[in-house]
Design an enzyme around this catalytic site. Sequence first.
Site, PDB file in Angstrom:
ATOM      1  N   HIS A   1      35.477 -14.978 -17.727  1.00  0.00           N
ATOM      2  CA  HIS A   1      34.497 -13.880 -17.793  1.00  0.00           C
ATOM      3  C   HIS A   1      35.033 -12.733 -18.660  1.00  0.00           C
ATOM      4  CE1 HIS A   1      30.967 -11.725 -16.632  1.00  0.00           C
ATOM      5  NE2 HIS A   1      31.500 -10.956 -15.687  1.00  0.00           N
TER       6      HIS A   1
ATOM      7  N   HIS B   1      29.137 -11.540  -6.838  1.00  0.00           N
ATOM      8  CA  HIS B   1      30.406 -10.917  -7.239  1.00  0.00           C
ATOM      9  C   HIS B   1      31.366 -10.941  -6.061  1.00  0.00           C
ATOM     10  CE1 HIS B   1      27.335  -9.454 -10.010  1.00  0.00           C
ATOM     11  NE2 HIS B   1      28.316  -9.380 -10.906  1.00  0.00           N
TER      12      HIS B   1
ATOM     13  N   ASP C   1      31.563 -13.692  -9.927  1.00  0.00           N
ATOM     14  CA  ASP C   1      32.065 -13.000 -11.106  1.00  0.00           C
ATOM     15  C   ASP C   1      32.992 -11.836 -10.749  1.00  0.00           C
ATOM     16  OD1 ASP C   1      30.278 -14.680 -12.311  1.00  0.00           O
ATOM     17  OD2 ASP C   1      29.360 -13.125 -13.582  1.00  0.00           O
TER      18      ASP C   1
ATOM     19  N   HIS D   1      36.072  -7.234 -19.171  1.00  0.00           N
ATOM     20  CA  HIS D   1      34.675  -6.979 -18.864  1.00  0.00           C
ATOM     21  C   HIS D   1      34.023  -6.041 -19.875  1.00  0.00           C
ATOM     22  CE1 HIS D   1      31.062  -6.692 -16.282  1.00  0.00           C
ATOM     23  NE2 HIS D   1      31.535  -7.809 -15.751  1.00  0.00           N
TER      24      HIS D   1
HETATM   25 ZN    ZN Z   1      30.697  -9.287 -14.598  1.00  0.00          ZN
END
Ligand code: ZN
Length: 575
Positions: free
Chosen positions: A92, A184, A42, A96
């Site tokens: 995503h 991540h 991510d 954010h």
């Molecule tokens: Zn995230």
Amino acid sequence: MIDMNRIIKRFLAAVLIPALLWMIPLPTRAAQGGKLIALTFDDGPGKPTGGLLDGLKERGIPVTFFMLGNCAESWPATVERAYREGHQIANHSWSHANMIYLSGEDAAWEFRRTNEELKKNSGGASGFLARVPYGNYNDTVRAAVGMPIIGWTVDPLDWKYRNAETVRKNIVSSAFDGAIVLVHDIHPTSVEGALLAVDDLTAAGYEFVTVRELFRRRGIDLQNGSVYRSAPPNGTDKGPVAPPVLETSVTDGVLTVTMSAGEGAEIRCTLDGSDPVFFGWKYTGPFAAWPGLNVRAVAAYCMNGSRSGEIAVTLTCPEARPPKMTVEDGRLILTSPDPGAAVFYTTDGGRPGHDSVRYDAPVTLDPGSVVRAVSGGEHWLDSGESCGWYSPLGVFFRDVMPEDWFARAVDTVAGAGWLRGVGDDLFSPSTPLYRGQLVTILHRMAGEPDAEALTFPDASEGDYFLPGARWAVSAGITERDEDGGFSPGETVSREELAVMLHRYLAATGTEAGGDSPLPFADRDEISPDALSAVDAVSARGILIGDMEGCFRPKAFLTRAEAAVIFARLLPNDAE
Ligand code: ZN
């Protein structure tokens, strides 16, 4: 006949074809039905993403990237590379943001804008999946996203620990079959730890798949607005996406390409050498092609995350099949089994090729001609050769050539009409001579006299051997078997032939003459009741021994050997 040209061609084909067909390795390594796990990354792409892609490529592992739209915009080449290398590109959001604090309209914009950005560098890919930041959603968000929403079930808290070993241990200790792992790719320690975990889990028998593949293989259809966190084993594994299978054929002289893939999979291909992942058109059915064309193709259930490795094939012509060859009334007839293929031939024993005569109508043959022919033409590789011999006495066989040791004898006995072929212009020199054939030959040699109409339980009226069998039994040349039958399909041993020949010669009044019997080294193996017959026919030079001076009484007779023996019974035939 051993045809070196053909052997060499086959050898080259075996060596060259694999060189022309290769697969670009996308991961389809593990066997069906094993443990599946999906790694997801991510908040990228970012600086560490390139190193992650290197590590994944080395391991042949596909993953899923939940990218932020604004990062994708900053790292377009990374997006493109990830897509090209078989990873799944997913959404995503753009910034954010914590979606539950946004209006439905603003949340929708976050995801829509990101899809547009991702498409730019992933060949216009579609089928995006979404992950909401922080995993926070409500009904408004679910509706706004408009895509399946993917959560996770393994969280190593890599953003917090920033330690590769900790990340590795946290992933490995929580992993399970069907898990989705959250990492991540904006922290080098996360990338390093994840790759170490990949090695551990691979060793533990896990197969890494994209999120889309995890659900497809377990037979789960993802729905827009629904949330998915894992896909534990449920007895279903549809297996990896198989690459397309490409076949070529020639139809009416045109090289045609046909491709197939797993049920429900589409095929994307290019013909100009370009990458089918970005530029492929959808294959809809067989198409005309030409040698040298470079076909690259992938199969996919979804190009974004559910696609096969690539096949790349440089087309070659298929090999034509050897021409069919026959002779009717002294005229050669050639046909290619491949419609539209040309046939080239020679009648002087020379090797046939495209500079030889091209066949277009039956050709009158000179006795003694050796015919050789190949089939081929514009869209075929030349076939193997067909050959045949039109003997001096005008008999045509495809399996007897003038250099064969039995050729002259076959010409003699076939020319006399005693021994004929087994059909299809074949003499079949190496197959055994059967009783039915033997009495037929002897009957013909005797001028086909009529005989008593005996019946046999293993013979029917009209059987080819029946006239010979009736005559041979009536004339005392051979006997019925124990059951009163004739056993036409039994092989004939050399001593049995000696007995029958001896009786034949007596019955036809040509018994006399000859020198002394031959002193065979294996004389004690000859059956006592065959001994006098063997002596008589060997004295006349009709049946002689082998190179070691043995008679080999129990060995069965081949048709080639029979031809040589019977040729000795014809006048003016010197061995
Ligand atoms: Zn995230």
